[in-house]
Design an enzyme around this catalytic site. Structure first.
Site, short mmCIF file in Angstrom:
data_model
loop_
_atom_site.label_atom_id
_atom_site.label_comp_id
_atom_site.label_asym_id
_atom_site.label_seq_id
_atom_site.Cartn_x
_atom_site.Cartn_y
_atom_site.Cartn_z
N GLU A 10 -2.00 -1.22 -3.90
CA GLU A 10 -3.05 -0.20 -3.79
C GLU A 10 -2.84 0.79 -4.94
O GLU A 10 -3.31 0.58 -6.03
CB GLU A 10 -2.99 0.46 -2.42
CG GLU A 10 -4.17 1.39 -2.14
CD GLU A 10 -4.02 2.11 -0.82
OE1 GLU A 10 -5.05 2.38 -0.19
OE2 GLU A 10 -2.88 2.44 -0.43
N GLU A 68 -9.92 3.11 2.58
CA GLU A 68 -9.78 3.81 3.85
C GLU A 68 -10.19 5.27 3.77
O GLU A 68 -10.56 5.88 4.78
CB GLU A 68 -8.35 3.69 4.40
CG GLU A 68 -7.30 4.51 3.65
CD GLU A 68 -6.64 3.72 2.54
OE1 GLU A 68 -5.54 4.11 2.11
OE2 GLU A 68 -7.22 2.70 2.10
N HIS A 99 0.85 -1.18 0.00
CA HIS A 99 0.00 0.00 0.00
C HIS A 99 0.90 1.24 0.00
O HIS A 99 2.05 1.18 0.38
CB HIS A 99 -0.93 -0.01 1.21
CG HIS A 99 -2.13 -0.87 1.00
ND1 HIS A 99 -3.40 -0.47 1.32
CD2 HIS A 99 -2.26 -2.10 0.45
CE1 HIS A 99 -4.27 -1.41 1.00
NE2 HIS A 99 -3.59 -2.42 0.48
N GLU A 100 0.34 2.36 -0.46
CA GLU A 100 1.11 3.59 -0.71
C GLU A 100 2.31 3.30 -1.62
O GLU A 100 3.43 3.74 -1.36
CB GLU A 100 1.59 4.23 0.60
CG GLU A 100 0.51 4.38 1.65
CD GLU A 100 -0.71 5.14 1.16
OE1 GLU A 100 -0.57 6.02 0.28
OE2 GLU A 100 -1.81 4.85 1.65
#
Length: 257
Positions: free
Chosen positions: A58, A64, A39-40
């Site tokens: 992601e 989120e 993620h990120e």
């Protein structure tokens, strides 16, 4: 490199240092037969062909964001991702928030049926149900779909959609003869006629449907309204499907003997 001790060097999140870092992690993980799902991350560039252990990522505004303020990313976010972010590769969007609530009880721009449709609209070969256990257990019929839906497919077809508005897919299970149909809608309610032309011509199927209930809308507590149906279908049949504002649907088509 070259920075004196006690000083701070700033780098862009998606700058060269970050690209080198992510690639190094994937390379080392591959040597040890470890799958990676960051993620990120930096944006997808096709390197998962070189490093198939780079299973998903992601790399866009994920689920989120819906948890941090009323209606989060908005109901048109996912119908836009289908035609933009998803062109570069799998996305770990983390669907399956059946409570439809975020931090401080912030409401999601989603109906309950749309949370199921996300598993079909946003492809990722690794999936999860992104909610507390008690919230999942409170929705046994929805959880049954999440348990059953595959994470990978042998065929995928966009059978209805408009960029940024809605997207309905038909996807075939890689490990069985079953098909799944469904997807996501924006803030405009609409009625679609889906045709099952992709099914085997000489087989019958039992279709289990999870869809928006009458009056469902992401704008109020009616976001929790969901309807169920079980019908028999075959190649050439059609099905009229109503999508609520911020809604969606999921259909499991099990081939008969």
């Amino acid at each position: 490199p070259g920075t004196a001790a006690g000083t701070t060097a700033m780098e862009w999140h998606d700058g060269q240092r970050q690209v080198e870092h992510h690639l190094k992690v994937v390379e080392v993980a591959a040597q040890h037969h470890i799958a990676v799902n960051p993620h990120e991350p930096v944006k997808d560039t096709g390197l998962r062909r070189t490093y198939p252990n780079w299973v998903s990522r992601e790399g866009a505004r994920g689920m989120e964001y819906n948890a941090w303020s009323d209606f989060g990313s908005g109901p048109d976010h996912e119908p836009t991702l289908v035609y933009t972010r998803m062109l570069s590769g799998p996305m770990d969007y983390t669907p399956g928030v059946l409570s439809l609530e975020g931090s401080g009880n912030a409401p999601f721009a989603s109906t309950l049926a749309k949370q199921l449709g996300l598993y079909l609209a946003l492809y990722s070969p690794i999936q999860m149900a992104a909610d507390f256990i008690e919230n999942l257990e409170a929705h046994p019929r929805e959880l049954a779909f999440i348990k059953a839906v595959p994470a990978d497919w042998s065929e995928s077809h966009l059978i209805a959609g408009e960029v940024g508005d809605y997207a309905i897919f038909a996807r075939k299970d890689r490990d069985s003869s079953d098909w799944y149909v469904g997807g996501v809608n924006d803030a405009t309610e609409r009625t679609l006629t889906l045709r099952f032309d992709f099914l085997d011509a000489d087989k019958g199927y039992t279709a289990t449907v999870w869809k928006d209930g009458e009056g469902a809308t992401y704008r109020t507590d009616a976001r929790h309204k969901i309807a169920y149906e079980t019908i028999e279908v075959k190649n050439g049949d059609s099905y009229k499907l109503w999508l609520a504002p911020g809604g969606g649907a999921a259909i499991r088509l099990e081939q008969g003997k």
